[in-house]
Design a protein around this motif. Structure first.
Motif, mmCIF file in Angstrom:
data_model
loop_
_atom_site.group_PDB
_atom_site.id
_atom_site.type_symbol
_atom_site.label_atom_id
_atom_site.label_comp_id
_atom_site.label_asym_id
_atom_site.label_seq_id
_atom_site.Cartn_x
_atom_site.Cartn_y
_atom_site.Cartn_z
ATOM 1 N N CYS A 1 3.181 -2.724 -25.073
ATOM 2 C CA CYS A 1 4.089 -1.671 -25.533
ATOM 3 C C CYS A 1 5.261 -1.585 -24.561
ATOM 4 O O CYS A 1 6.405 -1.384 -24.955
ATOM 5 C CB CYS A 1 3.373 -0.327 -25.575
ATOM 6 S SG CYS A 1 1.830 -0.311 -26.516
ATOM 7 N N CYS B 1 8.916 -3.621 -24.736
ATOM 8 C CA CYS B 1 10.131 -3.056 -25.333
ATOM 9 C C CYS B 1 10.429 -1.668 -24.769
ATOM 10 O O CYS B 1 11.579 -1.311 -24.595
ATOM 11 C CB CYS B 1 9.979 -2.933 -26.845
ATOM 12 S SG CYS B 1 10.044 -4.504 -27.714
ATOM 13 N N HIS B 2 9.393 -0.889 -24.546
ATOM 14 C CA HIS B 2 9.596 0.509 -24.155
ATOM 15 C C HIS B 2 9.758 0.651 -22.642
ATOM 16 O O HIS B 2 9.967 1.768 -22.173
ATOM 17 C CB HIS B 2 8.437 1.372 -24.672
ATOM 18 C CG HIS B 2 8.408 1.478 -26.170
ATOM 19 N ND1 HIS B 2 9.426 2.049 -26.887
ATOM 20 C CD2 HIS B 2 7.495 1.072 -27.099
ATOM 21 C CE1 HIS B 2 9.137 2.004 -28.185
ATOM 22 N NE2 HIS B 2 7.975 1.407 -28.339
ATOM 23 N N ARG C 1 11.517 12.464 -30.294
ATOM 24 C CA ARG C 1 10.247 11.740 -30.379
ATOM 25 C C ARG C 1 9.081 12.646 -30.788
ATOM 26 O O ARG C 1 9.032 13.808 -30.422
ATOM 27 C CB ARG C 1 9.915 11.117 -29.017
ATOM 28 C CG ARG C 1 10.844 9.979 -28.624
ATOM 29 C CD ARG C 1 10.776 8.836 -29.599
ATOM 30 N NE ARG C 1 11.651 7.746 -29.183
ATOM 31 C CZ ARG C 1 12.170 6.876 -30.016
ATOM 32 N NH1 ARG C 1 11.923 6.937 -31.306
ATOM 33 N NH2 ARG C 1 12.941 5.917 -29.559
ATOM 34 N N PHE C 2 8.164 12.052 -31.505
ATOM 35 C CA PHE C 2 6.923 12.707 -31.889
ATOM 36 C C PHE C 2 7.167 14.043 -32.578
ATOM 37 O O PHE C 2 6.466 15.016 -32.359
ATOM 38 C CB PHE C 2 5.978 12.846 -30.688
ATOM 39 C CG PHE C 2 5.606 11.495 -30.145
ATOM 40 C CD1 PHE C 2 4.620 10.734 -30.774
ATOM 41 C CD2 PHE C 2 6.279 10.940 -29.077
ATOM 42 C CE1 PHE C 2 4.311 9.460 -30.334
ATOM 43 C CE2 PHE C 2 5.979 9.665 -28.622
ATOM 44 C CZ PHE C 2 4.991 8.929 -29.251
ATOM 45 N N HIS D 1 3.700 -1.009 -34.886
ATOM 46 C CA HIS D 1 3.716 -1.591 -33.543
ATOM 47 C C HIS D 1 2.331 -2.026 -33.090
ATOM 48 O O HIS D 1 2.198 -3.036 -32.405
ATOM 49 C CB HIS D 1 4.334 -0.616 -32.536
ATOM 50 C CG HIS D 1 5.782 -0.361 -32.830
ATOM 51 N ND1 HIS D 1 6.548 0.521 -32.150
ATOM 52 C CD2 HIS D 1 6.584 -0.911 -33.768
ATOM 53 C CE1 HIS D 1 7.772 0.528 -32.652
ATOM 54 N NE2 HIS D 1 7.811 -0.326 -33.636
HETATM 55 C C1 HEC Z 1 9.216 -5.436 -30.084
HETATM 56 C C2 HEC Z 1 9.602 -4.149 -29.475
HETATM 57 C C3 HEC Z 1 8.561 -3.032 -29.433
HETATM 58 C C4 HEC Z 1 7.283 -3.089 -28.941
HETATM 59 C C5 HEC Z 1 6.581 -4.265 -28.273
HETATM 60 C C6 HEC Z 1 6.705 -1.780 -29.156
HETATM 61 N N1 HEC Z 1 7.621 -0.936 -29.763
HETATM 62 FE FE1 HEC Z 1 7.308 1.012 -30.285
HETATM 63 N N2 HEC Z 1 9.294 1.190 -30.841
HETATM 64 C C7 HEC Z 1 10.217 0.147 -30.868
HETATM 65 C C8 HEC Z 1 11.480 0.661 -31.362
HETATM 66 C C9 HEC Z 1 12.756 -0.162 -31.593
HETATM 67 C C10 HEC Z 1 11.278 2.058 -31.599
HETATM 68 C C11 HEC Z 1 12.299 3.083 -31.989
HETATM 69 C C12 HEC Z 1 12.576 3.281 -33.399
HETATM 70 C C13 HEC Z 1 13.437 4.516 -33.487
HETATM 71 O O1 HEC Z 1 14.174 4.864 -32.553
HETATM 72 O O2 HEC Z 1 13.341 5.173 -34.508
HETATM 73 C C14 HEC Z 1 9.889 2.347 -31.289
HETATM 74 C C15 HEC Z 1 9.280 3.588 -31.457
HETATM 75 C C16 HEC Z 1 7.910 3.823 -31.338
HETATM 76 C C17 HEC Z 1 7.247 5.042 -31.742
HETATM 77 C C18 HEC Z 1 7.911 6.225 -32.424
HETATM 78 C C19 HEC Z 1 7.908 7.500 -31.634
HETATM 79 C C20 HEC Z 1 8.759 8.530 -32.334
HETATM 80 O O3 HEC Z 1 8.229 9.577 -32.705
HETATM 81 O O4 HEC Z 1 9.961 8.305 -32.505
HETATM 82 C C21 HEC Z 1 5.916 4.886 -31.455
HETATM 83 C C22 HEC Z 1 4.784 5.881 -31.687
HETATM 84 C C23 HEC Z 1 5.761 3.574 -30.870
HETATM 85 N N3 HEC Z 1 6.979 2.942 -30.827
HETATM 86 C C24 HEC Z 1 4.553 3.059 -30.438
HETATM 87 C C25 HEC Z 1 4.392 1.797 -29.869
HETATM 88 C C26 HEC Z 1 3.117 1.294 -29.354
HETATM 89 C C27 HEC Z 1 1.786 2.050 -29.391
HETATM 90 C C28 HEC Z 1 3.356 0.043 -28.877
HETATM 91 C C29 HEC Z 1 2.356 -0.928 -28.243
HETATM 92 C C30 HEC Z 1 1.104 -1.149 -28.953
HETATM 93 C C31 HEC Z 1 4.776 -0.241 -29.119
HETATM 94 N N4 HEC Z 1 5.362 0.845 -29.711
HETATM 95 C C32 HEC Z 1 5.405 -1.438 -28.802
HETATM 96 C C33 HEC Z 1 9.978 -1.165 -30.474
HETATM 97 C C34 HEC Z 1 8.786 -1.664 -29.933
#
Ligand code: HEC
Length: 147
Positions: free
Chosen positions: A69, A72-73, A101-102, A115
Motif C-alpha cells: 500500500c 503509492c501512498h 478521506r474516509f 486496491h
Molecule cells: C498503484 C497505486 C496504489 C496502491 C499500491 C494502493 N493505492 Fe490506495 N489509492 C490510490 C489512489 C490513486 C487513491 C486516491 C483516489 C482518490 O483520490 O479518490 C487511493 C485511495 C485509497 C483509499 C480511499 C480512501 C478515501 O476514503 O478516499 C483507500 C481505502 C485505499 N486507497 C486503500 C489502499 C490499500 C488498503 C492499499 C494496499 C493494499 C492501497 N490502497 C494501495 C492508489 C494506490
C-alpha cells in the motif's frame, strides 16, 4: 450478516451529515469493520501496529513485482503519495490531514476492494480494514521538507 446490516444503516445515516468530520467518520468506519471482524473472531481488537505492518508489507503480484500500500501512498500516510504507474500525485490518505478521506462508506469499500485485489489478489478482511484505518488515524504529521 444481520449485525452488518444494522451497522450499515447506522453508517449511512452518519455519512449524510458529516462529510466534513473525516476523523469522526473514519473512527466510525473502523468501529464498523471491527464489529464485523468480531463476528469471525470475538477476541479481535483493532491494532495500530498490525495496520502499520499491513500498510508497508510488500506482496509479490502476478507480474512478480513487489508492491505495498505504501508503494503509492508512501510510508507516511500523512504525506501526499505518488502513483507508481501513472506518477500522479495522490492526496494524503490519513483522515487527520485530509478531510476528504474516509467520508463515504461506498467509496472506501470500493477502493479497498480494488486496491486489495490489485495488491493481494483478494479483498482485505474486515480485520485488515479496521487495523488499516486505526493505523491511519495515528498518522497526523507530514514529513518535514528539507530546506
Ligand atoms: C498503484 C497505486 C496504489 C496502491 C499500491 C494502493 N493505492 Fe490506495 N489509492 C490510490 C489512489 C490513486 C487513491 C486516491 C483516489 C482518490 O483520490 O479518490 C487511493 C485511495 C485509497 C483509499 C480511499 C480512501 C478515501 O476514503 O478516499 C483507500 C481505502 C485505499 N486507497 C486503500 C489502499 C490499500 C488498503 C492499499 C494496499 C493494499 C492501497 N490502497 C494501495 C492508489 C494506490
Amino acid at each position: 450478516m444481520k449485525k452488518l446490516n444494522i451497522a450499515l444503516a447506522v453508517l449511512l445515516g452518519l455519512t449524510a451529515f458529516s462529510a466534513q468530520a473525516s476523523v469522526a467518520n473514519a473512527e466510525k468506519l473502523a468501529a464498523i469493520y471491527t464489529t464485523v471482524a468480531k463476528g469471525a473472531n470475538p477476541d479481535f481488537v483493532a491494532s495500530v501496529a498490525d495496520g502499520k505492518v499491513f500498510f508497508n508489507q510488500k506482496v509479490k503480484g502476478a507480474s512478480g513485482k513487489e508492491t505495498a500500500c505504501a508503494s503509492c501512498h508512501t510510508a507516511n500516510p500523512a504525506d501526499a503519495g505518488k502513483h507508481i504507474a501513472t506518477g500522479k500525485t495522490i492526496k494524503p490518505l490519513s483522515p487527520v490531514v485530509n478531510a476528504k478521506r474516509f467520508s463515504d462508506y461506498d467509496k472506501v469499500e470500493a477502493k479497498f476492494t480494488k486496491h486489495c485485489n490489485d495488491i493481494l489478489g483478494v479483498d482485505c478482511t474486515p480485520a485488515q480494514k479496521a487495523n488499516y484505518i486505526t493505523y491511519l488515524l495515528t498518522e497526523s504529521t507530514p514529513t518535514a521538507k528539507a530546506k
